[in-house]
Design an enzyme around this catalytic site. Sequence first.
Site, PDB file in Angstrom:
ATOM      1  N   ASP A   1     -49.785 -14.828   1.583  1.00 21.89           N
ATOM      2  CA  ASP A   1     -49.023 -14.695   2.824  1.00 21.89           C
ATOM      3  C   ASP A   1     -48.230 -13.382   2.848  1.00 21.89           C
ATOM      4  O   ASP A   1     -47.817 -12.883   1.797  1.00 21.89           O
ATOM      5  CB  ASP A   1     -48.065 -15.892   2.944  1.00 21.89           C
TER       6      ASP A   1
ATOM      7  N   HIS B   1     -54.141  -6.914   6.114  1.00 21.45           N
ATOM      8  CA  HIS B   1     -55.226  -7.738   5.563  1.00 21.45           C
ATOM      9  C   HIS B   1     -56.122  -6.901   4.640  1.00 21.45           C
ATOM     10  O   HIS B   1     -56.608  -7.385   3.625  1.00 21.45           O
ATOM     11  CB  HIS B   1     -56.047  -8.367   6.695  1.00 21.45           C
TER      12      HIS B   1
ATOM     13  N   LEU C   1     -65.105 -17.317 -14.616  1.00 26.35           N
ATOM     14  CA  LEU C   1     -64.141 -17.682 -13.570  1.00 26.35           C
ATOM     15  C   LEU C   1     -64.816 -18.054 -12.256  1.00 26.35           C
ATOM     16  O   LEU C   1     -65.714 -17.345 -11.787  1.00 26.35           O
ATOM     17  CB  LEU C   1     -63.208 -16.483 -13.323  1.00 26.35           C
TER      18      LEU C   1
HETATM   19  C1  FPP Z   1     -51.506 -14.651   5.850  1.00 26.37           C
HETATM   20  O1  FPP Z   1     -50.668 -13.549   6.076  1.00 26.37           O
HETATM   21  C2  FPP Z   1     -52.819 -14.158   5.453  1.00 26.37           C
HETATM   22  C3  FPP Z   1     -53.972 -14.482   6.053  1.00 26.37           C
HETATM   23  C4  FPP Z   1     -54.082 -15.419   7.172  1.00 26.37           C
HETATM   24  C5  FPP Z   1     -55.227 -13.867   5.614  1.00 26.37           C
HETATM   25  C6  FPP Z   1     -55.351 -13.708   4.149  1.00 26.37           C
HETATM   26  C7  FPP Z   1     -56.519 -12.873   3.833  1.00 26.37           C
HETATM   27  C8  FPP Z   1     -56.511 -11.905   2.909  1.00 26.37           C
HETATM   28  C9  FPP Z   1     -55.357 -11.607   2.048  1.00 26.37           C
HETATM   29  C10 FPP Z   1     -57.711 -11.102   2.669  1.00 26.37           C
HETATM   30  C11 FPP Z   1     -58.776 -11.968   2.105  1.00 26.37           C
HETATM   31  C12 FPP Z   1     -59.733 -11.198   1.388  1.00 26.37           C
HETATM   32  C13 FPP Z   1     -60.978 -11.597   1.168  1.00 26.37           C
HETATM   33  C14 FPP Z   1     -61.764 -10.843   0.212  1.00 26.37           C
HETATM   34  C15 FPP Z   1     -61.580 -12.722   1.866  1.00 26.37           C
HETATM   35  P1  FPP Z   1     -50.138 -13.275   7.539  1.00 26.37           P
HETATM   36  O2  FPP Z   1     -51.100 -12.421   8.238  1.00 26.37           O
HETATM   37  O3  FPP Z   1     -49.863 -14.590   8.212  1.00 26.37           O
HETATM   38  O4  FPP Z   1     -48.804 -12.518   7.256  1.00 26.37           O
HETATM   39  P2  FPP Z   1     -47.450 -12.618   8.092  1.00 26.37           P
HETATM   40  O5  FPP Z   1     -46.939 -14.014   7.914  1.00 26.37           O
HETATM   41  O6  FPP Z   1     -46.588 -11.606   7.448  1.00 26.37           O
HETATM   42  O7  FPP Z   1     -47.796 -12.294   9.510  1.00 26.37           O
END
Ligand code: FPP
Length: 253
Positions: free
Chosen positions: A32, A49, A143
């Site tokens: 997050d 992201h 893993l």
């Molecule tokens: C939440 O942060 C994050 C997500 C919904 C997406 C997570 C995905 C990744 C970290 C990349 C994944 C990588 C691969 C290889 C699949 P948010 O966007 O809600 O953050 P915020 O709360 O600060 O807005």
Amino acid sequence: MVRLWKKSKIGSDKAPAIEQENVPEHVAVIMDGNGRWAKQRGLPRIAGHHAGMKAVKRVTIAADSIGVKALTMYAFSTENWNRPQEEVDYLMKLPSEFLAIELQELIEKNVQVRMTGWREGLPGHTLAALDQAEADTRHNTGLILNFALNYGSRREILEAVKAVAREAAEGQLSPDSITESHFAGKLLTAGMPDPDLLIRTSGELRLSNFMLWQSAYTEFWFSNRYWPEFGDEDFFEAIREYQHRTRRYGRLK
Ligand code: FPP
């Protein structure tokens, strides 16, 4: 092609404090803070992201280096479809982007790539990349890197309830004979151990519909860092903290 994996931390000055005999078997991560990380820098959310994808790689390496057996990364929830289309489209591209760069290295590192979530609704290119990675790493024994994608735990539980109810209605089992393990076998995570440790970044203290059944006795560890800045030393700190916990499962010590 640029190789982004860092050298394994085994034998470095970072890993020795970790007790090898008490490493969590399954670590689950709620990644997050990507959006806030980007906003802080005046960047679009998708830049957060993209940076988060690099953190996935760092944590995979770190987990592998200390002998974690399974690492589940919450990459997209069933609720994330409600985000702006542009952001959803970008998030759906990340698995293929990540795997295009890293799959060869994952194969060499004996990693098994898997996905937990509903296939329907996911774009073909996302599924194709994950299916290919799963097929190419099927015979690996190291893993398990498990992407929770289009995953939501309430729906998962509801579908499991329906499956068991159908069996009962068809006379295959009596309601009184339904056991926890039978029920768990109907979940998307069937066959996976429950997470021993759950990490959530960005200072938020909630589960957000993630592994509600499976986390009954999971140890939680929260970090104030945004996911894109989460590094291997943060991961090792979580592991060290886990190793100081006493897991009683409702019993006395
Ligand atoms: C939440 O942060 C994050 C997500 C919904 C997406 C997570 C995905 C990744 C970290 C990349 C994944 C990588 C691969 C290889 C699949 P948010 O966007 O809600 O953050 P915020 O709360 O600060 O807005």
